[in-house]
Motif scaffolding. Structure first.
Motif, short mmCIF file in Angstrom:
data_model
loop_
_atom_site.label_atom_id
_atom_site.label_comp_id
_atom_site.label_asym_id
_atom_site.label_seq_id
_atom_site.Cartn_x
_atom_site.Cartn_y
_atom_site.Cartn_z
N VAL A 38 0.94 -1.49 -0.37
CA VAL A 38 0.01 -0.52 0.21
C VAL A 38 0.94 1.65 0.10
CG1 VAL A 38 -1.73 1.36 1.64
CG2 VAL A 38 -1.52 -0.78 1.89
N TRP A 39 0.12 2.26 -0.51
CA TRP A 39 1.56 3.28 -0.78
C TRP A 39 0.92 4.67 -1.26
CZ3 TRP A 39 1.70 0.05 -4.71
CH2 TRP A 39 0.86 0.56 -6.25
N PHE A 40 0.77 5.58 -0.46
CA PHE A 40 -0.19 7.03 -0.40
C PHE A 40 0.90 7.71 0.04
CE2 PHE A 40 -0.44 5.34 3.95
CZ PHE A 40 -0.06 5.87 4.85
N ASP A 41 0.16 9.06 -0.21
CA ASP A 41 0.36 10.33 0.43
C ASP A 41 0.20 11.47 1.12
OD1 ASP A 41 2.06 10.27 -1.86
OD2 ASP A 41 1.27 11.75 -3.70
N LEU A 42 0.38 11.30 2.24
CA LEU A 42 0.45 12.43 3.98
C LEU A 42 0.70 13.77 3.82
CD1 LEU A 42 -0.78 11.39 5.74
CD2 LEU A 42 1.07 10.56 6.48
N ALA A 43 -0.20 14.35 4.09
CA ALA A 43 0.64 15.54 4.16
C ALA A 43 -0.79 15.84 5.77
CB ALA A 43 0.48 16.65 3.58
#
Length: 116
Positions: A38-43
């Protein structure tokens, strides 16, 4: 305040409603015993008055839990510092439900944002 998404035009604010816990989940097909990445962008929302500075995020799927944090110090709505996060899990059934949950412990518009 207009925030810039990681890619495209949309993101999800997990605590956008002003409560201290927020999240999203999705169920999808899996092959039991197969390994998935699983990969996702986080801020995090960098606006003033949105504590805490380090936004927590817990991701749970197929009995695997991974904790993440994002430090909003020095970030702005147009330079949010998006960071790609990854983890793996092994499917334990024909479907899996992935949960993204943020609990900042205070009432604010302070949730993480991940692209959709």
């Amino acid at each position: 305040m207009q925030l810039v998404s990681s890619d495209g035009t949309h993101s999800v604010d997990l605590i956008g409603g002003g409560t201290s816990v927020g999240g999203v989940q999705q169920t999808f097909d899996t092959v039991p015993g197969a390994t998935y990445q699983v990969w996702f962008d986080l801020a995090g929302n960098p606006g003033p008055g949105f504590p805490p500075a380090i936004k927590p995020l817990t991701v749970t799927v197929a009995g695997t839990t991974q904790n993440f944090g994002f430090d909003t110090t020095g970030k702005t709505p147009t330079s949010m510092g998006w960071a790609t996060q990854t983890f793996t899990f092994v499917a334990n059934g024909p479907t899996a439900t992935i949960n993204f949950v943020s609990d900042v412990g205070v009432s604010s518009f302070a949730g993480q944002r991940s692209t959709t």
